[in-house]
Write an enzyme that holds these catalytic residues in place. Structure first.
Site: not given
Length: 521
Positions: A485, A326, A240-241, A357, A181, A187
């Site tokens: 960040k 978030e 963003g999400r 399990h 964005k 990253e």
């Protein structure tokens, strides 16, 4: 503003939740789009229905919902709209219709062109967080619907991620997508630099011709060197999400086709219509949110587990972790006061039956346990009918066992069939007691296709939005992420400055120690 716990509506809601039966006897299934949402094992009573409506009214839910769809600045700490619904509306709202439709047409044109020219057998998508989880989930869960290209994802700044994503691909036939964005995400840009070197080493003379950018900062993408016709924009009013509905969906279109991306949006739009128009009592996102708030803030559950009984939905867990944690990982209300009830449960899980399990022992017999969201497809996309029958049986059995439990008397009768010593039987029976009364929600999809997946994602988006309204917090910012960040950037600079005075550090002793030690190699 009064403390939430001291308001009349909250007190009534809390009392009604506590007084409602732990094993409700009424079948309560809500239909939303084409999904069926079974809330029959959540707390429910006529008094709770009344109290829940009063709480929604007190917290201004209906106005907040209208503001969401009208593009009002409901992200109040950044003075922005959160208008992701406009990206999937059959007819986008007039204020943004031109921009939205222009970008959708540009993306569709790009996909049509590269398909016609048979370009790019491979696509590597570089994004993280909201720019990664949505497309990754859609591509991997819907892979059986198409497969024109190999689509790989690299998100982590650990170089193992980008190395694995590029391994074995032909650089001359690979497209790199940078989805960011801000176009400053460290990253994604670090991985892009590796991809440039890889393309150049593979004989590609103009590596940036193999790049596209999806961003709200087109100028930064231009400065990076990406061609104008390879830049796809979205806007600061798209979180963003919530960005899968925007051009962030490009890898879906390239891998599975434009029809898949369009159907994904159409399914979400159907859920938008349900959320807007269904009565509060029949509104699936609203009722899921009320149950979630009851479980966390009244009943004291600090987490909930997500268990999709479909192996293709394994990435739904981290997608929902980000959406919930978030969005809701906050405790400051709009007026600046601190929320005085528990909020934002941790989200965790994995697909069934692996989950049975792994952690269902804890769900069944821990002193507290956690609510569970079960997700099931009525129809499989394979011919192995017994496998699907086993999957359904396990899902329904685990849910029933969590609700019903097993009393000491039942356990004793079971043990006594083999153990004839009364004292030994009683001792063993204590270990087989299950408390029961544990809440869960079952979501049944007709089948896993793009429309149903789109509806499922929008269902959870609106649930989280409603939780934010009920708790009085802003689900659309993420200041905690931004803080971390900034610290990471400062520490990276200190790691680079090998000659700086190691005694000078603004950090705690442990952080300062590791900065000095790791900088020195």
């Amino acid at each position: 503003m009064s403390a939430l716990s001291q308001t009349t509506a909250w007190k009534s809601f809390s009392h009604a939740v506590s007084a409602s039966p732990t094993k409700p006897a009424t079948l309560r299934i809500l239909r939303a789009a084409e999904l069926e949402v079974d809330l029959s094992t959540q707390r429910h009573s006529p008094a709770l229905v009344i109290a829940a409506r009063a709480l929604l009214n007190q917290q201004g839910f209906e106005q907040a919902r209208a503001d969401l769809f009208e593009g009002a600045p409901i992200n109040w700490t950044e003075n922005r709209a959160a208008w992701h619904t406009a990206l999937r509306a059959p007819t986008p709202p007039s204020r943004v219709a031109h921009a939205v439709q222009a970008e959708q047409a540009k993306l569709a044109g790009f996909v049509e062109r590269v398909n016609a020219q048979n370009l790019y057998r491979n696509v590597v998508h570089l994004g993280i967080g909201g720019s990664d989880w949505g497309p990754r989930l859609a591509v991997e869960s819907l892979a059986g619907h198409a497969g024109r290209r190999t689509i790989r994802f690299a998100s982590n700044v650990d170089a193992h991620a980008i190395t694995a994503a590029l391994e074995g691909l032909d650089p001359s036939d690979t497209l790199i997508i940078i989805s960011s964005k801000s176009f400053t995400t460290i990253e994604s840009l670090a991985n892009a630099a590796c991809a440039i070197d890889w393309l150049r080493a593979g004989g590609v003379k103009q590596p940036l011709d193999h790049f596209v950018a999806v961003t709200a900062n087109a100028q930064a993408a231009r400065e990076f060197g990406i061609r104008e016709e390879h830049i796809f924009e979205f806007w600061d009013w798209v979180g963003g999400r919530y960005s899968i509905w925007s051009s962030i969906g490009l890898p879906i279109a390239l891998g599975l086709g434009m029809d898949t991306l369009n159907d994904l949006r159409a399914g979400a739009a159907q859920m938008d219509e349900h959320f807007l128009n269904a009565t509060l009592e029949e509104n699936a996102p609203v009722q899921m949110a009320l149950s979630a708030v009851a479980n966390c803030s009244v009943l004291g559950y600090a987490s909930f587990a997500l268990c999709p009984y479909d192996a293709r939905l394994r990435h739904l867990v981290p997608w929902l972790q980000q959406l919930e944690m978030e969005s809701l990982g906050k405790s400051t209300q709009r007026d600046g006061t601190t929320l005085d009830v528990a909020s934002s449960p941790a989200v965790w899980g994995m697909p069934g039956t692996d989950s049975q399990h792994t952690f269902f022992q804890w769900l069944h017999q821990d002193g507290k346990g956690a609510p569970v969201d079960f997700i099931l497809c009525a129809k499989p996309d394979h011919r192995h009918t017994r496998h699907h029958r086993l999957l359904i049986a396990n899902c329904l059995a685990q849910r029933a066992a969590l609700l019903e439990g097993k009393s000491f008397e039942q356990a004793l009768a079971e043990v006594s069939l083999k153990e004839k010593n009364p004292q030994a039987a009683a001792a063993l029976a204590k270990h087989r007691v299950h408390p029961g009364g544990r809440p869960s929600t079952l979501i049944v999809m007709p089948q896993l296709d793009p429309k149903q997946l789109g509806a499922l994602l929008a269902l959870y988006e609106h649930k989280v939005f409603t939780e934010g309204v009920l708790w009085g917090i802003n689900p659309f910012d993420q200041w905690g992420v931004e803080f971390g960040k900034r610290l990471a950037g400062d520490i990276e600079r200190r790691l680079d400055a090998l000659g700086s005075d190691p005694a000078v550090s603004p950090y705690d002793p442990s952080t300062a120690h590791w900065v000095r030690k790791l900088a020195s190699g």
